[in-house]
Design a protein around this motif. Structure first.
Motif, short mmCIF file in Angstrom:
data_model
loop_
_atom_site.label_atom_id
_atom_site.label_comp_id
_atom_site.label_asym_id
_atom_site.label_seq_id
_atom_site.Cartn_x
_atom_site.Cartn_y
_atom_site.Cartn_z
N PRO A 19 0.93 -1.07 0.02
CA PRO A 19 -0.01 0.03 -0.08
C PRO A 19 0.87 1.10 0.06
CG PRO A 19 0.03 -1.08 2.02
CD PRO A 19 0.66 -2.03 1.19
N ASN A 20 0.38 2.33 -0.79
CA ASN A 20 0.83 3.41 -0.58
C ASN A 20 0.26 4.23 0.70
OD1 ASN A 20 -1.55 4.82 -1.48
ND2 ASN A 20 -1.14 4.55 -3.51
N TYR A 21 0.87 5.49 0.94
CA TYR A 21 0.52 6.18 2.14
C TYR A 21 -1.02 6.46 2.06
CZ TYR A 21 5.41 7.17 3.18
OH TYR A 21 6.89 7.10 3.47
N TYR A 22 -1.70 6.81 0.86
CA TYR A 22 -3.03 7.09 0.82
C TYR A 22 -3.87 5.75 1.32
CZ TYR A 22 -1.41 10.56 -2.33
OH TYR A 22 -0.54 11.78 -2.78
N GLN A 23 -3.39 4.84 0.83
CA GLN A 23 -4.19 3.63 1.03
C GLN A 23 -4.13 3.10 2.82
OE1 GLN A 23 -1.97 1.27 -1.91
NE2 GLN A 23 -3.90 1.16 -3.16
N LEU A 24 -2.58 3.32 3.00
CA LEU A 24 -2.61 2.95 4.63
C LEU A 24 -3.31 3.66 5.52
CD1 LEU A 24 1.49 2.82 4.84
CD2 LEU A 24 -0.10 0.97 5.05
N LEU A 25 -3.42 5.11 5.17
CA LEU A 25 -4.55 5.96 5.87
C LEU A 25 -6.05 5.78 5.60
CD1 LEU A 25 -2.31 9.22 5.91
CD2 LEU A 25 -2.84 7.61 7.73
N GLY A 26 -6.23 5.18 4.36
CA GLY A 26 -7.54 5.01 4.10
C GLY A 26 -8.47 6.30 3.44
N ILE A 27 -7.46 6.97 2.91
CA ILE A 27 -8.01 8.31 2.52
C ILE A 27 -7.70 8.39 0.63
CG2 ILE A 27 -7.80 9.60 4.45
CD1 ILE A 27 -4.96 10.86 3.07
N ALA A 28 -8.81 9.01 -0.03
CA ALA A 28 -8.39 9.18 -1.39
C ALA A 28 -7.31 10.18 -1.45
CB ALA A 28 -9.96 9.87 -1.93
N ARG A 29 -6.73 10.21 -2.63
CA ARG A 29 -5.67 11.11 -3.18
C ARG A 29 -6.17 12.40 -3.27
NH1 ARG A 29 -2.43 7.62 -7.34
NH2 ARG A 29 -2.33 5.58 -6.04
N THR A 30 -7.39 12.71 -3.25
CA THR A 30 -8.03 14.18 -3.46
C THR A 30 -8.20 14.73 -1.90
OG1 THR A 30 -10.27 13.15 -3.22
CG2 THR A 30 -9.33 13.48 -5.54
N VAL A 31 -7.96 13.91 -0.90
CA VAL A 31 -8.10 14.71 0.47
C VAL A 31 -6.83 15.34 0.87
CG1 VAL A 31 -8.18 14.25 3.02
CG2 VAL A 31 -9.54 12.79 1.27
N ARG A 81 3.16 16.77 -2.68
CA ARG A 81 3.43 16.97 -4.08
C ARG A 81 4.69 16.10 -4.69
NH1 ARG A 81 2.41 22.38 -3.09
NH2 ARG A 81 4.59 22.90 -2.78
N GLU A 82 5.64 16.05 -3.97
CA GLU A 82 6.78 14.93 -4.24
C GLU A 82 6.43 13.47 -4.31
OE1 GLU A 82 10.14 15.81 -1.92
OE2 GLU A 82 10.29 17.86 -2.33
N TYR A 83 5.86 13.11 -3.14
CA TYR A 83 5.10 11.86 -3.14
C TYR A 83 4.13 11.61 -3.97
CZ TYR A 83 3.47 7.65 -1.06
OH TYR A 83 3.02 6.33 -0.80
N ALA A 84 3.09 12.39 -4.36
CA ALA A 84 2.27 12.15 -5.27
C ALA A 84 2.98 11.94 -6.67
CB ALA A 84 1.17 13.31 -5.59
N GLN A 85 3.95 12.83 -7.07
CA GLN A 85 4.65 12.75 -8.33
C GLN A 85 5.41 11.21 -8.31
OE1 GLN A 85 7.17 15.83 -8.67
NE2 GLN A 85 5.68 17.07 -9.81
N GLN A 86 5.70 10.81 -7.11
CA GLN A 86 6.49 9.47 -7.20
C GLN A 86 5.67 8.28 -7.08
OE1 GLN A 86 8.25 9.06 -3.48
NE2 GLN A 86 8.58 6.65 -3.43
N VAL A 87 4.52 8.47 -6.59
CA VAL A 87 3.32 7.23 -6.79
C VAL A 87 3.01 7.38 -8.17
CG1 VAL A 87 1.02 6.67 -6.27
CG2 VAL A 87 2.56 7.48 -4.40
N LEU A 88 2.98 8.45 -9.00
CA LEU A 88 2.17 8.32 -10.46
C LEU A 88 3.46 7.95 -11.19
CD1 LEU A 88 0.88 11.90 -10.88
CD2 LEU A 88 -0.18 9.44 -10.98
N LEU A 89 4.72 7.80 -10.82
CA LEU A 89 5.65 7.20 -11.47
C LEU A 89 5.65 5.75 -11.45
CD1 LEU A 89 8.56 9.66 -11.09
CD2 LEU A 89 7.45 9.29 -13.18
N GLU A 90 5.76 5.30 -10.06
CA GLU A 90 5.60 3.96 -9.75
C GLU A 90 4.50 3.26 -10.51
OE1 GLU A 90 5.78 3.74 -5.69
OE2 GLU A 90 7.72 4.26 -5.46
N ARG A 91 3.31 3.97 -10.63
CA ARG A 91 2.19 3.24 -11.10
C ARG A 91 2.32 2.97 -12.81
NH1 ARG A 91 -3.07 6.42 -9.87
NH2 ARG A 91 -4.01 4.70 -11.03
#
Length: 92
Positions: A19-31, A81-91
């Motif tokens: 899981p990524n950080y969003y999934q660990l916390l149970g939140i949408a990326r838009t939060v 912002r940096e983390y969001a870019q990292q998650v997109l690159l990994e996907r």
């Protein structure tokens, strides 16, 4: 299919093995608001603290560290912002 430890301990949906950080916390990326992120962090930490099974002790400590990092990253706009870019690159 047996439950993963993420499912068992944090209640994450089936199929999430790393899981990524969003999934660990149970939140949408838009939060974006820190208070909501902190509420979800507290809920997940409380869930872990209630587990008394010594079989998961080391993994629970690992998860607590991951949850703390998730809160720190997702509540700091520049780090998020940096983390969001990292998650997109990994996907993709």
């Amino acid at each position: 299919m047996p439950e993963t430890r993420y499912q068992e301990l944090l209640g994450l949906p089936a199929g999430i093995e790393d899981p990524n950080y969003y999934q660990l916390l149970g939140i949408a990326r838009t939060v974006l608001d820190a208070p909501t992120i902190k509420v979800h962090f507290k809920e997940q930490m409380t869930r872990l603290q209630k587990i008394e099974n010594p079989r998961h002790k080391e993994f629970i400590e690992f998860l607590k560290g991951e949850l703390k990092r998730a809160r720190a990253v997702l509540t700091a706009p520049s780090r998020r912002r940096e983390y969001a870019q990292q998650v997109l690159l990994e996907r993709g």
